[in-house]
Write a protein that holds these residues in place. Structure first.
Motif, PDB file in Angstrom:
ATOM      1  N   LEU A  57      40.466   4.980 -20.870  1.00  0.00           N
ATOM      2  CA  LEU A  57      41.167   4.035 -20.002  1.00  0.00           C
ATOM      3  C   LEU A  57      41.811   2.920 -20.821  1.00  0.00           C
ATOM      4  CD1 LEU A  57      41.861   3.092 -17.138  1.00  0.00           C
ATOM      5  CD2 LEU A  57      39.663   1.880 -17.099  1.00  0.00           C
ATOM      6  N   GLY A  58      41.073   2.402 -21.797  1.00  0.00           N
ATOM      7  CA  GLY A  58      41.607   1.338 -22.639  1.00  0.00           C
ATOM      8  C   GLY A  58      42.812   1.771 -23.451  1.00  0.00           C
ATOM      9  N   ALA A  99      54.882   7.859 -21.668  1.00  0.00           N
ATOM     10  CA  ALA A  99      53.781   8.630 -22.256  1.00  0.00           C
ATOM     11  C   ALA A  99      52.450   8.257 -21.601  1.00  0.00           C
ATOM     12  CB  ALA A  99      53.718   8.378 -23.760  1.00  0.00           C
ATOM     13  N   SER A 100      52.249   6.953 -21.382  1.00  0.00           N
ATOM     14  CA  SER A 100      51.012   6.527 -20.728  1.00  0.00           C
ATOM     15  C   SER A 100      50.993   6.980 -19.274  1.00  0.00           C
ATOM     16  CB  SER A 100      50.852   5.014 -20.823  1.00  0.00           C
ATOM     17  OG  SER A 100      51.930   4.349 -20.205  1.00  0.00           O
ATOM     18  N   TRP A 152      48.237   9.120 -17.596  1.00  0.00           N
ATOM     19  CA  TRP A 152      47.560   8.539 -16.425  1.00  0.00           C
ATOM     20  C   TRP A 152      47.529   9.558 -15.290  1.00  0.00           C
ATOM     21  CZ3 TRP A 152      45.545   3.504 -16.168  1.00  0.00           C
ATOM     22  CH2 TRP A 152      45.062   3.111 -14.922  1.00  0.00           C
ATOM     23  N   ALA A 153      48.643  10.251 -15.080  1.00  0.00           N
ATOM     24  CA  ALA A 153      48.713  11.261 -14.029  1.00  0.00           C
ATOM     25  C   ALA A 153      47.810  12.455 -14.328  1.00  0.00           C
ATOM     26  CB  ALA A 153      50.153  11.729 -13.852  1.00  0.00           C
ATOM     27  N   LEU A 154      47.543  12.725 -15.582  1.00  0.00           N
ATOM     28  CA  LEU A 154      46.604  13.784 -15.925  1.00  0.00           C
ATOM     29  C   LEU A 154      45.170  13.355 -15.635  1.00  0.00           C
ATOM     30  CD1 LEU A 154      48.056  15.035 -19.339  1.00  0.00           C
ATOM     31  CD2 LEU A 154      48.100  16.246 -17.155  1.00  0.00           C
ATOM     32  N   ARG A 155      44.884  12.082 -15.908  1.00  0.00           N
ATOM     33  CA  ARG A 155      43.519  11.568 -15.687  1.00  0.00           C
ATOM     34  C   ARG A 155      43.232  11.402 -14.198  1.00  0.00           C
ATOM     35  NH1 ARG A 155      39.332   8.850 -18.155  1.00  0.00           N
ATOM     36  NH2 ARG A 155      38.398   7.124 -16.993  1.00  0.00           N
ATOM     37  N   PRO A 180      48.221  -0.389 -12.852  1.00  0.00           N
ATOM     38  CA  PRO A 180      48.154  -0.245 -14.315  1.00  0.00           C
ATOM     39  C   PRO A 180      49.081  -1.217 -15.038  1.00  0.00           C
ATOM     40  CG  PRO A 180      48.299   1.897 -13.275  1.00  0.00           C
ATOM     41  CD  PRO A 180      48.521   0.897 -12.191  1.00  0.00           C
ATOM     42  N   GLY A 181      50.268  -1.465 -14.457  1.00  0.00           N
ATOM     43  CA  GLY A 181      51.195  -2.403 -15.080  1.00  0.00           C
ATOM     44  C   GLY A 181      50.639  -3.813 -15.114  1.00  0.00           C
TER      45      GLY A 181
END
Length: 297
Positions: A16-17, A205-206, A210-213, A225-226
């Motif tokens: 997450l970090g 990229a993040s 993020w969508a994978l997680r 997230p932003g």
């Protein structure tokens, strides 16, 4: 708490970090050059995730091809946003640029609702990223290792560009004195556009990871997230790439570990980030690695 459970939480916190760190770098790069907070940054994260969704489902591209195309597309979008929304206000009062940034954020979100609809959509997860590893009593998804590893690679490439290339030298010069840099013959507008492009590529990229997680995409997925990545950038010292990385990883550990040790507070998980922001602004406004800068008049 057992050692295995503690290690499990550490892996989750690092993942997450790392995501927060990648997003925070985009904030800190733009601020370092223009003293501007690009509030549309989280929405570019969302656009990058949608690009991968449509690349895999609508066009049938392999996941890797869709991811590369998404990063490139988001980078172009970031450059367009800079040219349309920020460049005309370069010499305007700071509040004008801030209002423009907020307006661009709302515009991208609303356009996404119209184009993509507000319905959450599932995300294709490559099999090699979700086949579980068992290490002792710790269960690890390859995705948990992939995200920090990719973050390290991307940050390493970025640091090389910033500190070992001529465009990177120009970025650092502009961050110190934009007018003097212009007088030295540097094409300032091109370098600033490049900065937005790189920051947007990292946001995409993040967003993809993020969508994978959290395997779904929707038009408002970039807001929280932003905001948290912005807090991470402030905590680490906004304007410092290394500080953004430290701040992002630290925020990930604060969120995960607080809930792990005090599960009764899990409903207040998002609040921890904002409490951290308040504490930083009260006791160390420049962040961990930030430089003290006087406002230019």
């Amino acid at each position: 708490m057992s050692l295995d459970m503690f290690l499990q939480h550490c892996f989750n916190a690092l993942t997450l970090g790392s995501l927060y760190a990648l997003i925070a770098i985009g904030y800190t790069m733009v601020y370092g050059i223009l003293r501007l907070i690009n509030f549309a940054h989280g929405d570019i994260l969302m656009v990058g995730a949608y690009f991968v969704f449509f690349g895999t489902f609508a066009f049938g591209w392999p996941w890797g091809v869709a991811a590369v195309a998404a990063v490139a597309g988001a980078s172009v979008l970031g450059i367009v946003v800079e040219k349309v929304a920020y460049r005309p206000l370069r010499d305007a009062p700071r509040i004008s640029a801030l209002i423009s940034a907020i307006a661009v954020s709302f515009f991208i979100e609303s356009l996404a609702v119209v184009v993509f609809t507000g319905q959450p959509r599932p995300v294709l997860q490559p099999e090699w990223l979700i086949s579980e590893w068992q290490v002792g009593g710790v269960r690890i998804l390859p995705l948990t290792a992939f995200v920090p590893a990719m973050t390290i690679v991307l940050v390493g490439v970025l640091l090389y560009v910033v500190y070992r290339t001529k465009p990177g030298l120009a970025m650092r010069a502009i961050s110190k004195d934009i007018e003097t840099t212009r007088l030295l013959g540097v094409k300032v507008d091109n370098i600033i556009a490049l900065t937005f492009g790189i920051g947007s590529a990292l946001a995409a990229a993040s967003g993809i990871m993020w969508a994978l997680r959290y395997p779904q995409v929707h038009p408002y997925m970039g807001i929280m997230p932003g905001l948290k990545a912005f807090i991470a950038a402030v905590f680490g010292g906004i304007g410092s790439i290394q500080g953004a990385v430290i701040g992002g990883v630290a925020l990930g550990f604060v969120e995960i570990m607080t809930v792990a040790f005090m599960p009764e507070l899990s409903g207040y998980r998002d609040a921890f980030a904002f409490v951290l922001l308040v504490l930083v602004l009260l006791f160390k406004p420049t962040g961990l690695l930030g430089e003290s800068m006087e406002e230019k008049i």
